[in-house]
Scaffold this active site. Structure first.
Site, PDB file in Angstrom:
ATOM      1  N   CYS A  68      12.478 -12.547   2.048  1.00 47.04           N
ATOM      2  CA  CYS A  68      12.039 -12.405   3.654  1.00 47.04           C
ATOM      3  C   CYS A  68      11.947 -13.405   4.234  1.00 47.04           C
ATOM      4  CB  CYS A  68      10.779 -12.317   3.605  1.00 47.04           C
ATOM      5  SG  CYS A  68      10.211 -10.526   2.329  1.00 47.04           S
ATOM      6  N   ASN A 124       6.049  -4.776   6.876  1.00 51.17           N
ATOM      7  CA  ASN A 124       6.818  -5.984   6.713  1.00 51.17           C
ATOM      8  C   ASN A 124       8.126  -5.978   6.490  1.00 51.17           C
ATOM      9  OD1 ASN A 124       8.035  -7.362   4.583  1.00 51.17           O
ATOM     10  ND2 ASN A 124       6.112  -8.216   3.354  1.00 51.17           N
ATOM     11  N   HIS A 147       7.282 -15.013   9.466  1.00 49.65           N
ATOM     12  CA  HIS A 147       7.781 -13.416   8.719  1.00 49.65           C
ATOM     13  C   HIS A 147       5.829 -13.011   8.579  1.00 49.65           C
ATOM     14  CE1 HIS A 147       8.725 -10.848   5.784  1.00 49.65           C
ATOM     15  NE2 HIS A 147       7.949 -11.558   4.662  1.00 49.65           N
TER      16      HIS A 147
END
Ligand code: UT7
Length: 342
Positions: free
Chosen positions: A121, A293, A263
């Protein structure tokens, strides 16, 4: 690891000059997940902030997402040549070769340098740092950086702790050679990792480890697994400290920050980090409610959507931060450029 602060204002630097994103049209609501998993809309909303997410259709791979986002970013940069394509992803089309060369070819850029960045990520920030380095060194004048993940391709559909969070998408930017004092210049970049905690987020099968140990893959080893609660704690700590370091390198105070683009791991993580940093919640940009996500795509998708909606405007001071498997994290600053719309 850090890149030096704004010492020499006229020094060659990477400047944001194009932006685009693409989400697959198919969406999955919390209600749809609750119909087949032991979960509920209320749990998912209150624990993650997510209401709906975009997912790939069968047959759609990461390169398909990346090409769509890349086309949009190149168009926003006024088309033209790029010297390199950097693709951040955890879900390459195949373990070998890298996906970036195929993406470059399909974008009509065949022949340019093209490579994947694997930092889960945090991949997009690592990719930006790599592109920034190529430009600062004079190796490239224009670089396309894409964050793309078909994350649902590695999610266990029966694991309620990950299936409700992860989703698919792609975002991209074009970085062009400019100078450090220009609006849009990539500010100091702070990157870090902790491999002692590599088992907090992992896909066990598919690499050299099982083969080297002679062990047969166990059922489920091909899926992404996350120890959520521990990951959460480290995410808050690392995002906070990396943000502070990037701000200090840039010589910015927390009160200078106009927008935080982090993020999109979990709405509660974003809120906890902002509180620790003393940044008012209204300066946090978020799309997690409608996007979930999306791994390496998370930051560039949010940048593109926010720019299109007018939530990012010229001259604003922006803090980017990311955290994920590895563990790996990063943060950087930039002043939003005049001409960059998603
Ligand atoms: O993007 C890369 C980095 N990722 C992150 O930073 C993610 C970090 N972690 C998180 O976002 C959160 O830890 C999660 C959203 C994954 C989980 O939220 P949590 O508040 O930390 O929940 P938990 O894991 O502590 O679980 C609380 C309870 C457990 O039940 P018991 O043991 O208390 O009976 C879980 O089994 O919630 C249960 N649970 C669920 N219940 C309903 C876990 N997932 C679900 C679910 N629906 N989907």
């Amino acid at each position: 690891m850090t890149r030096a602060g704004h010492g020499a204002a006229g020094r060659r630097a990477a400047v944001l000059c194009g932006l685009g994103a693409w989400l697959p049209p198919n969406t999955v609501t919390n209600q749809a997940l609750a119909a087949r998993l032991d979960t509920s809309d209320a749990w998912i909303r209150s624990r993650t902030g997510i209401a709906v997410r975009h997912v790939v259709d069968p047959g759609m791979a990461t390169s398909d997402l990346a090409v769509q986002a890349g086309q949009r970013a190149l168009k926003s940069a006024g088309e033209g040549h790029v010297d390199a394509v950097v693709l951040a992803t955890t879900t390459p089309d195949r373990p070998c070769p890298a996906t970036a060369p195929e993406v470059a070819s399909r974008l009509g850029l065949g022949g340019v340098a093209a490579f994947d960045v694997s930092a889960v990520c945090s991949g997009f920030l690592y990719g930006l740092a790599a592109a920034d380095g190529l430009i600062a060194a004079g190796t490239a004048d224009r670089v396309l950086v894409i964050g793309a993940d078909a994350f649902t391709s590695i999610i266990d559909p029966n694991d309620r702790s990950t299936a409700v969070i992860f989703a698919d998408g792609a975002g991209a930017v074009v970085l062009c050679a400019g100078t450090l004092d220009e609006q849009g210049a990539i500010g100091p970049v702070v990157l870090g990792s902790d491999g002692e905690l590599s088992d907090l987020i992992e896909v066990r099968a598919g690499g050299s480890r099982q083969r080297a140990s002679g062990r047969q893959p166990q059922p489920g080893d091909e899926y992404f697994r996350m120890r959520g609660r521990d990951t959460y704690r480290h995410a808050v700590e690392r995002l906070t400290s990396a943000s502070r370091q990037a701000m200090a390198r840039a010589g910015w105070q927390m009160s200078d920050i106009d927008r935080v683009v982090s993020h999109q791991a979990n709405a509660r993580i974003l809120g906890a980090v902002a509180e620790r940093l003393g940044i008012p919640a209204e300066r946090l940009l978020s799309n997690i409610e409608h996007v979930g996500n999306t791994g390496a795509a998370s930051i560039p998708v949010l940048l593109a959507q926010a720019a299109e909606e007018g939530s990012l405007t010229a001259g604003q001071r922006v803090l980017l931060s990311a955290f994920g498997g590895g563990l790996a994290w990063g943060a950087m600053t930039l002043t939003w450029p005049r001409t960059c719309a998603g």
